[in-house]
Design an enzyme around this catalytic site. Structure first.
Site, PDB file in Angstrom:
ATOM      1  N   ASN A 182       8.657   0.117  -1.199  1.00  0.00           N
ATOM      2  CA  ASN A 182       9.416  -0.966  -1.806  1.00  0.00           C
ATOM      3  C   ASN A 182       8.660  -2.281  -1.611  1.00  0.00           C
ATOM      4  O   ASN A 182       7.609  -2.312  -0.951  1.00  0.00           O
ATOM      5  CB  ASN A 182      10.814  -1.030  -1.161  1.00  0.00           C
ATOM      6  CG  ASN A 182      11.841  -1.660  -2.075  1.00  0.00           C
ATOM      7  OD1 ASN A 182      11.503  -2.259  -3.111  1.00  0.00           O
ATOM      8  ND2 ASN A 182      13.102  -1.553  -1.716  1.00  0.00           N
ATOM      9  N   CYS A 185       9.144  -7.095  -8.809  1.00  0.00           N
ATOM     10  CA  CYS A 185       8.909  -5.734  -8.332  1.00  0.00           C
ATOM     11  C   CYS A 185       7.927  -5.004  -9.240  1.00  0.00           C
ATOM     12  O   CYS A 185       7.084  -4.225  -8.775  1.00  0.00           O
ATOM     13  CB  CYS A 185      10.226  -4.974  -8.258  1.00  0.00           C
ATOM     14  SG  CYS A 185      11.121  -4.905  -9.821  1.00  0.00           S
ATOM     15  N   HIS A 203      14.725  -1.374 -11.104  1.00  0.00           N
ATOM     16  CA  HIS A 203      13.825  -1.747 -10.002  1.00  0.00           C
ATOM     17  C   HIS A 203      12.592  -0.849 -10.024  1.00  0.00           C
ATOM     18  O   HIS A 203      12.724   0.375 -10.139  1.00  0.00           O
ATOM     19  CB  HIS A 203      14.573  -1.609  -8.678  1.00  0.00           C
ATOM     20  CG  HIS A 203      13.821  -2.113  -7.493  1.00  0.00           C
ATOM     21  ND1 HIS A 203      13.180  -3.333  -7.476  1.00  0.00           N
ATOM     22  CD2 HIS A 203      13.594  -1.561  -6.266  1.00  0.00           C
ATOM     23  CE1 HIS A 203      12.607  -3.506  -6.284  1.00  0.00           C
ATOM     24  NE2 HIS A 203      12.841  -2.448  -5.549  1.00  0.00           N
TER      25      HIS A 203
END
Lengths: 104, 245
Positions: free
Chosen positions: B199, B25, B162
């Site tokens: 995302n 990520c 994240h």
């Protein structure tokens, strides 16, 4: 409360139907009946958790079935979490750099 | 600070990527940040190589997590990044840096960490472009849509794990969502301010790959590490784009 009366949560048959739909939507298959039963149990727990989160959330968010609904929290963390950075980071002075271009 | 801002409307945000089983990520968000900054400053949309960040990073296995600043250091050390087309994402680290084989399509001047003030973050976002943020992803596993308004109990802001790309902000039109969500409760009279985040779990997740977090309450630790690369070209005529409302 009235929400619970209207939506008592998935009963076993409905749960299995929901799980079958999940398997079709996300192309999931399991190697043996024991693994299927384990994933069904995790799926049920995640749905219950989603319902709880939705009740607790103060915004407009909705929680439910996603591609990650057959994963435990630990599995989800291992697969998608940033394990190297989770919860910690090198000590750094927040004043390093500036969001004012002129000051950089 | 404008009332709303959405860089997706300015054609500087690349399609939503899917990191699959690679915990990269941090590299995907860094790449998205560079793409957006490059697009805004040059007027030329670009898609850069995440794989190059993984293969050429100094910290090794980038599929087991990493830091955004290390991605930017890799870009600085390699004098830019190749294109996603030339050096495509494989979903695993190959441990063999191919950077020298490919032409660079974007590069950065430096990178900075912003203040942890949401108003200042909004101002920077609106005036300079998307930035990376690190959040607690706990509530994202079962998220489908809407604005997440968490508390410190439901989403610990001190535990962040994240990295995503902050691409805009806005407010819900009162009383969006809640009325349909819970017929037994009264609809909210006030609109809800939110952040728009990109995302890297594919376009099928969330709101076409995006999600929204409440703005103004440090939801899920969004203010902990707001970091962005800076692109500044010695152009005779600097290209300037405003954030579309």
């Amino acid at each position: 409360d009235s929400l619970r009366v209207q939506n008592p949560g998935p009963r076993p048959l409905e749960l299995k139907e929901a799980f079958t739909l999940f398997q079709i939507q996300y192309n999931r298959s399991y190697s043996n009946p024991a693994e299927y039963a384990r994933r069904l149990d995790i799926f049920a727990q995640n749905l219950a958790r989603a319902q709880r989160l939705q009740e607790e959330d103060l915004g407009t968010a909705e929680f439910g079935v996603t591609a990650f609904s057959d994963l435990t929290e630990e599995e989800f963390d291992q697969l998608y979490g940033n394990q190297r950075a989770a919860g910690r980071a090198p000590n750094m002075d927040r004043k390093v750099g500036s969001d004012e271009r002129e000051e950089s | 600070v404008p009332a709303t801002c959405d860089w997706r409307k300015a054609n500087v945000i690349s399609p939503v990527k899917n990191q699959k089983s690679c915990s990269c990520c941090w590299a995907m968000a860094a790449a998205g940040n560079i793409e957006a900054q490059w697009g805004i400053k040059t007027g030329q949309p670009v898609e850069v190589s995440v794989q190059e960040l993984l293969d050429c990073g100094r910290c090794g296995d980038g599929c087991r997590g990493g830091f955004v600043w290390d991605a930017f250091i890799t870009v600085l050390n390699n004098s830019g990044l190749a294109s996603e087309e030339d050096y495509p994402f494989q979903g695993a680290v190959r441990h063999k840096c191919q950077a020298k084989k490919h032409q660079k399509v974007a590069w950065i001047q430096d990178f900075i960490m912003l203040s942890d003030n949401e108003q200042r973050i909004a101002r920077y976002l609106a005036t300079e472009g998307p930035i990376t943020v690190t959040i607690n992803k706990k509530l994202l596993q079962g998220y489908t849509h809407g604005v997440i308004r968490a508390t410190e109990t439901t989403c610990n802001p001190d535990y962040v794990d994240h990295v995503v790309l902050l691409v805009g902000f806005g407010k819900t039109k009162s009383p969006e969502g809640r009325q349909a969500k819970d017929a037994s409760s009264r609809p909210h009279r006030h609109s809800t301010p939110y952040w728009i985040l990109k995302n890297s779990w594919g376009p099928a997740w969330g709101e076409k790959g995006y999600f929204r977090l409440h703005r103004g309450s440090n939801a899920c630790g969004i203010t902990k590490y707001p970091i962005t690369a800076r692109v500044a070209l010695p152009a005779k005529k600097p290209h300037q784009v405003s954030c579309p409302p």
